[in-house]
Design a protein around this motif. Structure first.
Motif, PDB file in Angstrom:
ATOM      1  N   LYS A 168       0.853  -1.048  -0.007  1.00 13.93           N
ATOM      2  CA  LYS A 168       0.222   0.067  -0.141  1.00 13.93           C
ATOM      3  C   LYS A 168       1.064   1.173   0.041  1.00 13.93           C
ATOM      4  N   LEU A 169       2.014   1.118   0.691  1.00  7.55           N
ATOM      5  CA  LEU A 169       2.785   2.237   0.786  1.00  7.55           C
ATOM      6  C   LEU A 169       3.651   2.597  -0.464  1.00  7.55           C
ATOM      7  N   ALA A 170       3.909   1.495  -1.120  1.00  8.98           N
ATOM      8  CA  ALA A 170       4.493   1.758  -2.590  1.00  8.98           C
ATOM      9  C   ALA A 170       3.455   2.422  -3.708  1.00  8.98           C
ATOM     10  N   PHE A 171       2.221   1.993  -3.647  1.00 11.70           N
ATOM     11  CA  PHE A 171       1.262   2.344  -4.738  1.00 11.70           C
ATOM     12  C   PHE A 171       0.096   3.355  -3.962  1.00 11.70           C
ATOM     13  N   TRP A 172       0.433   3.671  -3.023  1.00 16.47           N
ATOM     14  CA  TRP A 172      -0.400   4.790  -2.312  1.00 16.47           C
ATOM     15  C   TRP A 172      -1.016   5.751  -3.140  1.00 16.47           C
ATOM     16  N   GLY A 173      -2.287   5.807  -3.313  1.00 21.67           N
ATOM     17  CA  GLY A 173      -2.965   6.940  -4.108  1.00 21.67           C
ATOM     18  C   GLY A 173      -2.841   6.639  -5.514  1.00 21.67           C
ATOM     19  N   TYR A 174      -2.257   5.862  -6.009  1.00 29.91           N
ATOM     20  CA  TYR A 174      -2.087   5.503  -7.579  1.00 29.91           C
ATOM     21  C   TYR A 174      -3.600   5.686  -8.113  1.00 29.91           C
ATOM     22  N   HIS A 182     -11.146  -0.061  -9.813  1.00 31.48           N
ATOM     23  CA  HIS A 182     -10.441  -1.162 -10.074  1.00 31.48           C
ATOM     24  C   HIS A 182      -9.027  -1.306  -9.464  1.00 31.48           C
ATOM     25  N   ASN A 183      -8.377  -2.055  -8.727  1.00 34.22           N
ATOM     26  CA  ASN A 183      -7.081  -1.907  -8.159  1.00 34.22           C
ATOM     27  C   ASN A 183      -5.984  -1.671  -9.127  1.00 34.22           C
ATOM     28  N   PHE A 184      -6.245  -1.830 -10.190  1.00 29.63           N
ATOM     29  CA  PHE A 184      -5.243  -1.547 -11.307  1.00 29.63           C
ATOM     30  C   PHE A 184      -5.448  -0.789 -12.497  1.00 29.63           C
ATOM     31  N   SER A 185      -6.354   0.118 -12.361  1.00 29.70           N
ATOM     32  CA  SER A 185      -6.859   0.936 -13.525  1.00 29.70           C
ATOM     33  C   SER A 185      -5.766   2.166 -13.832  1.00 29.70           C
ATOM     34  N   TRP A 186      -4.812   2.291 -12.876  1.00 28.60           N
ATOM     35  CA  TRP A 186      -3.846   3.341 -13.016  1.00 28.60           C
ATOM     36  C   TRP A 186      -2.838   2.882 -14.105  1.00 28.60           C
ATOM     37  N   LEU A 187      -2.932   1.424 -14.505  1.00 29.83           N
ATOM     38  CA  LEU A 187      -2.051   1.056 -15.333  1.00 29.83           C
ATOM     39  C   LEU A 187      -2.456   1.321 -17.023  1.00 29.83           C
ATOM     40  N   SER A 188      -3.607   1.431 -17.032  1.00 33.38           N
ATOM     41  CA  SER A 188      -3.947   1.724 -18.631  1.00 33.38           C
ATOM     42  C   SER A 188      -5.288   1.970 -18.627  1.00 33.38           C
ATOM     43  N   ARG A 189      -5.679   3.003 -19.923  1.00 30.66           N
ATOM     44  CA  ARG A 189      -7.356   3.108 -20.184  1.00 30.66           C
ATOM     45  C   ARG A 189      -8.118   1.824 -20.525  1.00 30.66           C
ATOM     46  N   ASP A 190      -7.395   0.851 -20.968  1.00 31.57           N
ATOM     47  CA  ASP A 190      -7.595  -0.275 -21.634  1.00 31.57           C
ATOM     48  C   ASP A 190      -8.133  -1.261 -20.700  1.00 31.57           C
ATOM     49  N   ARG A 279      -1.964   6.381 -19.039  1.00 29.00           N
ATOM     50  CA  ARG A 279      -1.659   6.181 -17.937  1.00 29.00           C
ATOM     51  C   ARG A 279      -0.136   5.513 -18.083  1.00 29.00           C
ATOM     52  N   HIS A 280      -0.031   4.487 -17.097  1.00 24.30           N
ATOM     53  CA  HIS A 280       1.372   3.861 -16.658  1.00 24.30           C
ATOM     54  C   HIS A 280       1.915   3.143 -17.714  1.00 24.30           C
ATOM     55  N   GLU A 281       1.184   2.045 -18.195  1.00 19.08           N
ATOM     56  CA  GLU A 281       1.982   1.281 -19.253  1.00 19.08           C
ATOM     57  C   GLU A 281       1.686   1.848 -20.620  1.00 19.08           C
ATOM     58  N   LEU A 282       2.504   2.338 -21.134  1.00 20.47           N
ATOM     59  CA  LEU A 282       2.289   3.023 -22.577  1.00 20.47           C
ATOM     60  C   LEU A 282       2.115   2.077 -23.808  1.00 20.47           C
TER      61      LEU A 282
END
Length: 304
Positions: A168-174, A182-190, A279-282
């Motif tokens: 949680k500390l590493a990904f806080w607020g992402y 969704h837990n991983f929506s910060w990775l991509s809009r897809d 987002r993160h994964e181009l």
């Protein structure tokens, strides 16, 4: 064709290697260095696009990740004392393999996220014809010190213990800026990408150990310290890529800062591009085809 093999690391670990070499007349080779909680096979589409453009692509699964993990208990774990150094050395092993097998081809690196922190250190000490850093970032020194104080204590007790707190500390607020719930929506809009990530046993379910997080904070600290930046070869071409909605790069703010630091250190060929709303994964974003073409155009310019 696509094939897989093992490379022996300096400590005897079998590094898993993915090779895409369906190229008749190759013009270069690209070493892909993946991020945390993922693996090299996720770069399949990107690698195939590189093949179509004449570039052989090779990606390893980092130690503790993908098929380089010894077993399920080792997935997401790095040795608390030497993990970061080992990961840098592993990329040297891959580099050696590529230079031996493709000695006449220009040699490039594409590094994403955690991989970018590894390569920002790597490129200060090892010859490369060009480096592309995707989804990289900067962290406040105070925050890194706090993280390392916490992880150092935990590593002494048990560096293999999984830590929901450190996760949680590493990904806080992402995820906070996004509304997909969704837990991983910060990775991509897809949506298909982050849903597949969550189901991938080498990705979403992996919670790092104390040893891993200690090394993650160390990799960031070393990558951005002035001694590392100043050691980067002045004639090394570098391309920095980020999304304007990437929380790792503080929403596009870090990329110009990294570029400026390199330029101040005397690196002569530094360019960057920020993709609006990405987002993160181009390489897994809605604009991925544009990203692929931008990378290929840059590679072509450097091979010429």
């Amino acid at each position: 064709m696509y094939k897989q093999m093992k490379l022996k690391a300096t400590d005897g670990l079998d590094l898993h290697l993915h090779i895409w070499d369906e190229v008749e007349n190759p013009v270069g080779v690209v070493q892909i260095v993946h991020g945390m909680a993922e693996h090299g096979a996720r770069y399949n589409l990107f690698a195939k696009r590189l093949n179509q453009a004449g570039y052989i692509a090779v990606a390893d699964d980092h130690r503790g990740f993908g098929k380089s993990a010894l077993d399920e208990a080792s997935l997401g774990h790095l040795d608390g004392e030497t993990g970061f150094e080992n990961m840098v050395e592993d990329e040297v092993i891959v580099r050696t393999y590529l230079k031996e097998n493709y000695p006449d081809l220009p040699y490039f690196i594409f590094a994403h996220s955690m991989g970018s922190f590894i390569i920002r250190t790597f490129m200060a000490h090892h010859q490369v014809d060009g480096v592309i850093l995707s989804g990289s970032g900067l962290q406040p020194t105070a925050l890194l010190k706090m993280g390392q104080i916490i992880t150092k204590q935990r590593v002494k007790k048990d560096d293999r213990k999984r830590s929901g707190f450190l996760n949680k500390l590493a990904f806080w607020g992402y995820n906070r800026p996004f509304n997909e719930n969704h837990n991983f929506s910060w990775l991509s809009r897809d949506v298909a990408i982050y849903e597949a990530y969550e189901q991938d046993p080498f990705c979403g379910p992996v919670v790092g150990t104390s040893g891993f997080f200690h090394n993650l904070f160390e990799s960031i600290r070393v990558s951005q310290q002035s001694e590392t930046v100043e050691s980067v070869p002045k004639d090394l071409p570098i391309l920095l890529l980020s999304g304007s909605a990437d929380p790792v790069g503080h929403f596009g703010k870090d990329t110009p800062k990294i570029a400026l630091a390199l330029e101040k250190a005397g690196v002569e060929d530094v360019t960057y591009k920020i993709y609006e709303h990405a987002r993160h994964e181009l390489v897994n974003e809605l604009c991925k085809e544009t990203v692929f073409q931008d990378v290929i155009d840059w590679l072509n310019a450097k091979t010429r």
